[in-house]
Design a protein around this motif. Structure first.
Motif, PDB file in Angstrom:
ATOM      1  N   ILE A   1      -0.145  11.629   4.044  1.00 21.32           N
ATOM      2  CA  ILE A   1       0.895  11.276   3.186  1.00 21.32           C
ATOM      3  C   ILE A   1       1.452  12.167   2.566  1.00 21.32           C
ATOM      4  CG2 ILE A   1       1.492   9.617   0.878  1.00 21.32           C
ATOM      5  CD1 ILE A   1      -0.678   7.981   1.752  1.00 21.32           C
TER       6      ILE A   1
ATOM      7  N   SER B   1      -6.030   7.362   1.283  1.00 22.74           N
ATOM      8  CA  SER B   1      -6.411   6.755   0.212  1.00 22.74           C
ATOM      9  C   SER B   1      -7.664   5.706   0.161  1.00 22.74           C
ATOM     10  CB  SER B   1      -5.907   5.614   0.812  1.00 22.74           C
ATOM     11  OG  SER B   1      -5.496   4.551   1.319  1.00 22.74           O
TER      12      SER B   1
ATOM     13  N   GLU C   1       4.171   2.335   1.975  1.00 23.92           N
ATOM     14  CA  GLU C   1       5.311   2.815   1.945  1.00 23.92           C
ATOM     15  C   GLU C   1       5.653   3.720   2.392  1.00 23.92           C
ATOM     16  OE1 GLU C   1       4.872   2.606  -2.212  1.00 23.92           O
ATOM     17  OE2 GLU C   1       4.828   0.532  -2.288  1.00 23.92           O
ATOM     18  N   HIS C   2       5.258   5.006   2.677  1.00 17.44           N
ATOM     19  CA  HIS C   2       5.086   6.088   3.215  1.00 17.44           C
ATOM     20  C   HIS C   2       5.525   5.928   4.557  1.00 17.44           C
ATOM     21  CE1 HIS C   2       4.371  10.242   4.197  1.00 17.44           C
ATOM     22  NE2 HIS C   2       4.041   9.626   5.784  1.00 17.44           N
TER      23      HIS C   2
ATOM     24  N   THR D   1       1.075  -1.380   0.434  1.00 19.82           N
ATOM     25  CA  THR D   1      -0.186  -0.019   0.290  1.00 19.82           C
ATOM     26  C   THR D   1       1.241   1.064   0.416  1.00 19.82           C
ATOM     27  OG1 THR D   1      -0.111   0.210   2.289  1.00 19.82           O
ATOM     28  CG2 THR D   1      -1.829  -1.227   1.238  1.00 19.82           C
ATOM     29  N   GLU D   2      -0.042   2.098  -0.597  1.00 17.72           N
ATOM     30  CA  GLU D   2       0.849   3.628  -0.233  1.00 17.72           C
ATOM     31  C   GLU D   2       1.433   4.063   0.669  1.00 17.72           C
ATOM     32  OE1 GLU D   2       0.296   7.734  -2.409  1.00 17.72           O
ATOM     33  OE2 GLU D   2      -1.072   6.968  -2.477  1.00 17.72           O
TER      34      GLU D   2
END
Length: 627
Positions: A270, A249, A63-64, A59-60
């Motif tokens: 994010i 998200s 990663e963040h 997931t974004e």
């Protein structure tokens, strides 16, 4: 049309708030039966392969967070004081580049009033929201209420600008009452439906008052959420009627279910380069429940994030008493509070139909969550005097303190569907007002913890902080309270009626050097900043696994002679010697909010930031710092 017991007070409170924000305000009357079902994610923390949703691979968001240090920031509560100090601390940590390195920002009680608009509002840039840190010599009244204060403070128009001289004229009061009359639904003129209730009450004189309160006083558990939403969210455009909230998200997926018309507020961690936010609340025991059994859990932790809400622990049987079960479920925050409509899978992650259910009177889902997390009035039952409260008082309190529709997959009906029940909920300050518990629950290895729990004490003839009021810090290390009876706490418990060790998470034998340093700094008239390595111990109540060491910077925001003496003479009279501890005019004006914020920024920039940097670079702890 007004209820005989407290109606006028309600009108003045909510009405005054309604005209205090910016832009039009609508308070939505919502009947739970009209709630629409949505597909929501459900996570089971008891599953062997469970990971906290923000860390799910691919997931974004994961990663963040992976690009950040294993570092969490805990900002303590304390009403408006907690809000103001959290604002200044976060501002300085951001300026020093440390907010951008943190994986988590944990807030509790009053500091939630900061974190909620910080993540969700879109009216102001982060620079404008936080304002600017100023040296104490430049803190004139004009500077404290100007752009340097930050929009987080200056937008709070419900609060007076100055600590003295603010007057609400009679026409404003009238306008407030009229504004509320316009949003409250009319009560029916016919009262014949009360006859049977009144006859039943008269048949039981022992609880006559409580029975009459049940009949006559409307259910207003949503009152706190409405008031706090009007005060702290409406100025930022975050108090829309029937509004939803979620993580940035999830917006597209949520819109696919509910359409384009409903208002959705999205947390933007994010896109703004912020840590993942966690705020806490608690499922409380029913008022006046029998607490003679010290094995009872007393309160059950609840976590609120933009991605999910729920109780990470699994409580069933005796551990859940007096409830059938609590927890072992995190649900998408856009579906909380609500009622699950189908059996819940035992897998770590599943998708289930949930009917979101807002209260009868609301200013949106985000306000509901924030209201629960900041309702320190709900924690009245922690006081020994509660045991002596009469049934009438208890009945009245139950009508105005928050509750929520909650469910657990550990308690199901004959179809296997989790039972939904209304439970009293409130401020996590009943067990943790520091904000460190969620960070330890996630195994975070480096923490900075802010607290200002001491209040002023002049028993010796000299105003100074009373360190016995640091009940949460004492409890975290398993220390006994030192307040006089009946307020004295058992070892490891922040409130008198709580079981021993309820909040202990650090090895008790490691507290002595920290306490010695705090006492030395109080004697010097300055704040205490202490960095050390501490051993985490098991805590079955709060779901903490011990057996590891963490690096912690403790920031105890005691008063500073140096800072106070540098203030302009025109401002100094508004700052008591024990500022910013509890008791200094209760921080009820924006000017004093700004002063407390600037003080926290000053301490952070002068003392805290270098120790946090050293911690993140794995430099050996020094053990103490002097101004």
């Amino acid at each position: 049309r007004r209820n005989a017991m407290g109606g006028s007070l309600l009108l003045s409170l909510v009405g005054a708030a309604a005209v205090g924000g910016s832009g039009p305000l609508c308070v939505w009357a919502w009947h739970p039966s009209s709630a629409a079902a949505v597909k929501a994610n459900v996570w089971r923390p008891s599953a062997p392969d469970f990971v906290f949703p923000e860390l799910a691979e691919g997931t974004e968001l994961a990663e963040h967070l992976a690009s950040r240090d294993d570092f969490g920031i805990a900002l303590a509560g304390g009403g408006e004081r907690g809000f103001s100090l959290a604002h200044g601390a976060a501002r300085a940590l951001r300026r020093e580049g440390l907010l951008a390195r943190a994986k988590y920002l944990s807030t509790t009680s009053g500091s939630v009033w900061l974190s909620t608009p910080l993540y969700y509002q879109e009216q102001d840039s982060l620079d404008s929201f936080f304002g600017e840190s100023l040296p104490p010599q430049q803190l004139t009244a004009e500077a404290l209420l100007g752009d340097s204060a930050g929009k987080a403070i200056t937008r709070l128009s419900l609060f007076p600008r100055y600590p003295k001289g603010f007057v609400v004229n009679s026409s404003s009061r009238l306008l407030a009452a009229e504004a509320l009359e316009a949003v409250l639904p009319e009560l029916p003129a016919e009262l014949t439906h009360l006859r049977g209730h009144l006859e039943a009450c008269l048949g039981s004189f022992s609880d006559l008052c409580a029975c009459l309160v049940d009949v006559a006083v409307p259910q207003m558990q949503e009152l706190w959420a409405v008031l706090s939403g009007i005060a702290f969210l409406h100025p930022f455009g975050l108090a829309g009627r029937g509004s939803w909230h979620c993580h940035e998200s999830e917006v597209e997926a949520l819109r696919a279910q509910i359409g384009s018309r409903p208002t959705v507020y999205a947390a933007r961690d994010i896109s703004q380069g912020l840590p993942f936010p966690i705020m806490q609340s608690a499922v409380l025991l029913p008022v006046k429940v029998d607490r003679s059994n010290d094995t009872s859990t007393y309160a059950f932790p609840v976590e609120h994030t933009p991605l999910y809400t729920g109780t990470p622990g699994a409580y069933a049987g005796a551990r859940a008493a007096p409830y059938a079960a609590v927890g072992d479920a995190l649900v998408s925050s856009f579906a909380w509070p609500g009622r699950v409509l189908e059996p819940v899978s035992q897998n770590a992650t599943s998708s289930e139909r949930v009917a979101r259910q807002l209260d009868w009177l609301n200013v949106g889902q985000l306000a509901q969550a924030m209201g629960v997390a900041t309702s320190y009035v709900s924690d009245f039952q922690a006081l020994p005097s509660t045991a002596k409260a009469g049934s009438c008082e208890v009945a009245a309190l139950k009508h105005v303190l928050p509750d929520a529709q909650l469910w657990s997959p550990l308690s199901v009906d004959e179809r296997g569907v989790p039972r939904t029940e209304r439970h009293p909920v409130g401020d996590a300050g009943i067990y943790d007002d520091l904000g460190h518990i969620p960070l330890l629950r996630r195994g975070v290895s480096k923490l900075v913890i802010y607290t200002s729990a001491a209040i002023h004490d002049n028993s010796s003839g000299i105003d100074q902080p009373d360190l016995c009021q640091m009940v949460y810090l004492l409890a975290a290390f398993g220390q006994p309270g030192c307040l006089p009876p009946p307020l004295r706490n058992p070892p490891g418990a922040p409130v008198p009626l709580m079981p021993e060790g309820f909040s202990t998470v650090f090895e008790p034998s490691e507290f002595t050097p920290l306490l010695k340093h705090i006492k030395a700094r109080r004697a010097a008239g300055e704040p205490a900043v202490y960095r050390g390595k501490f051993t985490v111990v098991d805590n079955k109540h709060l779901g903490i696994r011990g057996g590891r060491q963490v690096d912690v910077v403790f920031v105890v925001l005691l008063p500073s002679v140096i800072w106070r003496s540098a203030l302009p003479e025109s401002v100094r009279p508004a700052v008591p010697d024990w500022f910013p501890n509890f008791g200094c005019a209760e921080l009820k004006s924006r000017m004093v909010f700004s002063l407390a914020s600037q003080y926290a920024s000053w301490v952070t920039e002068e003392l805290v930031s270098k120790e946090v940097r050293a911690m993140l670079s794995d430099t050996e702890p020094r053990g103490s710092i002097v101004v």
